[in-house]
Design an enzyme around this catalytic site. Structure first.
Site, PDB file in Angstrom:
ATOM      1  N   GLY A  21       0.821  -1.204   0.000  1.00 53.88           N
ATOM      2  CA  GLY A  21       0.000   0.000   0.000  1.00 53.88           C
ATOM      3  C   GLY A  21       0.857   1.256   0.000  1.00 53.88           C
ATOM      4  O   GLY A  21       0.478   2.280   0.571  1.00 53.88           O
ATOM      5  N   ALA A  22       2.002   1.195  -0.679  1.00 56.68           N
ATOM      6  CA  ALA A  22       2.974   2.289  -0.625  1.00 56.68           C
ATOM      7  C   ALA A  22       2.779   3.305  -1.739  1.00 56.68           C
ATOM      8  O   ALA A  22       3.597   4.220  -1.880  1.00 56.68           O
ATOM      9  CB  ALA A  22       4.393   1.732  -0.685  1.00 56.68           C
ATOM     10  N   GLY A  78      -1.366   7.456   0.417  1.00 58.62           N
ATOM     11  CA  GLY A  78      -1.666   7.595   1.830  1.00 58.62           C
ATOM     12  C   GLY A  78      -0.504   7.352   2.775  1.00 58.62           C
ATOM     13  O   GLY A  78       0.631   7.782   2.548  1.00 58.62           O
ATOM     14  N   GLY A  88       1.150   4.620   3.509  1.00 53.44           N
ATOM     15  CA  GLY A  88       2.245   3.841   2.952  1.00 53.44           C
ATOM     16  C   GLY A  88       3.169   4.677   2.088  1.00 53.44           C
ATOM     17  O   GLY A  88       4.402   4.539   2.162  1.00 53.44           O
ATOM     18  N   TYR A 148     -14.641  -4.786   8.161  1.00 55.24           N
ATOM     19  CA  TYR A 148     -13.435  -3.972   8.292  1.00 55.24           C
ATOM     20  C   TYR A 148     -12.914  -4.002   9.729  1.00 55.24           C
ATOM     21  O   TYR A 148     -11.711  -4.180   9.967  1.00 55.24           O
ATOM     22  CB  TYR A 148     -13.712  -2.533   7.863  1.00 55.24           C
ATOM     23  CG  TYR A 148     -12.479  -1.665   7.935  1.00 55.24           C
ATOM     24  CD1 TYR A 148     -11.462  -1.794   7.002  1.00 55.24           C
ATOM     25  CD2 TYR A 148     -12.336  -0.723   8.954  1.00 55.24           C
ATOM     26  CE1 TYR A 148     -10.313  -1.013   7.079  1.00 55.24           C
ATOM     27  CE2 TYR A 148     -11.196   0.061   9.040  1.00 55.24           C
ATOM     28  CZ  TYR A 148     -10.186  -0.082   8.101  1.00 55.24           C
ATOM     29  OH  TYR A 148      -9.054   0.685   8.191  1.00 55.24           O
TER      30      TYR A 148
END
Length: 282
Positions: free
Chosen positions: A10-11, A14, A16, A158
């Site tokens: 997730g880089a 956001g 990440g 979630y």
């Protein structure tokens, strides 16, 4: 390979992305892992770092990712399991799992397992991005119904996935800390990112309208601070393995998140779910 090495899922957006930028600025080599090639390539090119693309809704894609990472990185100092999201419907992945559970937890479990020997050799740290949602909406957790076939809502799914992140960290610590591996989970705060964008969740309103200012959402750079602190810190001196952190402070998670039996059961269920992709793994 010179300098310390971090692999961040997730880089490309956001928290990440900002963690990748911060660590790269401090001289780390960062493997930028994202779902969308154009976004991952852009961040990696700006940083002069390698990038990798994998859709965590596919466990076979996660296995292929792990094989590439193993080939490219003889040492890994930090694996940051950061990718995640909330989804607007009870979708099933091609692997047959509820998508929120797979993307937020199961894919990271598989990636960590496939990288485990490399992580142990490197005496690495695994940092899992969780959320206060594990307390607020993770109360209907059933380890025997991880795909929530009986009682599903996007918010419960979630919250349960974020609970899994903490349980996974504590079980990694229990099983492997004596062999040199450290693990921690953290809540980044209410961060102004693309989270929940395009979903029917009320969180879409909170994150992507003027309400974000009223709620005091913090910028991604601030949300990434604890991840960067954990990555750069020394377990046993700066932070304790197996614990949950908020704003660099060890914080008490929910009662279920502290249940060692539940953590062991989750590991066993996750191992069984990933078994076809672990066959032949080192």
């Amino acid at each position: 390979m010179e300098g310390r090495v971090a692999l961040i899922t997730g880089a490309s957006d956001g928290v990440g992305e900002q963690a990748a930028r911060a660590l790269a600025a401090r001289g780390w080599t960062v493997g930028v892992i994202g779902r969308t090639e154009s976004k991952a390539r852009r961040i990696a090119d700006e940083l002069g770092m390698p990038f990798y693309v994998a859709d965590f809704a596919s466990l076979s894609a996660v296995r292929e990712l792990a094989l590439r990472l193993r080939a490219d990185f003889p040492r890994v100092d930090v694996l940051a399991n950061n990718a995640g999201g909330i989804f607007s419907r009870q979708a099933r992945t091609a692997d047959g799992h509820e998508i929120t559970h797979q993307v937020n937890h199961l894919a990271h479990f598989l990636l960590t397992r496939l990288m485990l020997d490399r992580l142990l050799e490197s005496r690495a740290a695994v940092v899992n991005t969780s959320s206060v949602a594990h307390k607020l909406i993770g109360f209907n957790f059933d380890v025997n119904d991880l795909d929530m076939r009986r009682h599903h809502s996007q918010h419960l799914a979630y919250g349960n996935a974020k609970l899994c992140n903490i349980l996974f960290s504590s079980e990694l610590h229990r099983r492997f800390h004596a062999a040199g591996l450290s693990a921690a989970s953290f809540h980044p705060g209410m961060v102004a990112t693309s989270f929940a964008k395009g979903t029917a969740s009320p969180m879409n309103l909170f994150y992507h309208t003027g309400l974000r200012r009223l709620l005091g959402l913090i910028p991604p750079e601030e949300g990434a601070d604890t991840l960067v602190w954990l990555a750069e810190g020394t377990p046993g001196r700066d932070w304790e393995s197996g614990k949950y952190y908020v704003r660099r402070k060890e914080t008490m998670p929910s009662r279920k998140a502290r249940d060692a039996g539940l953590a062991r059961a989750l590991w066993e269920k996750s191992e069984a779910a990933c078994a076809p992709f672990l066959a032949g793994a080192q």
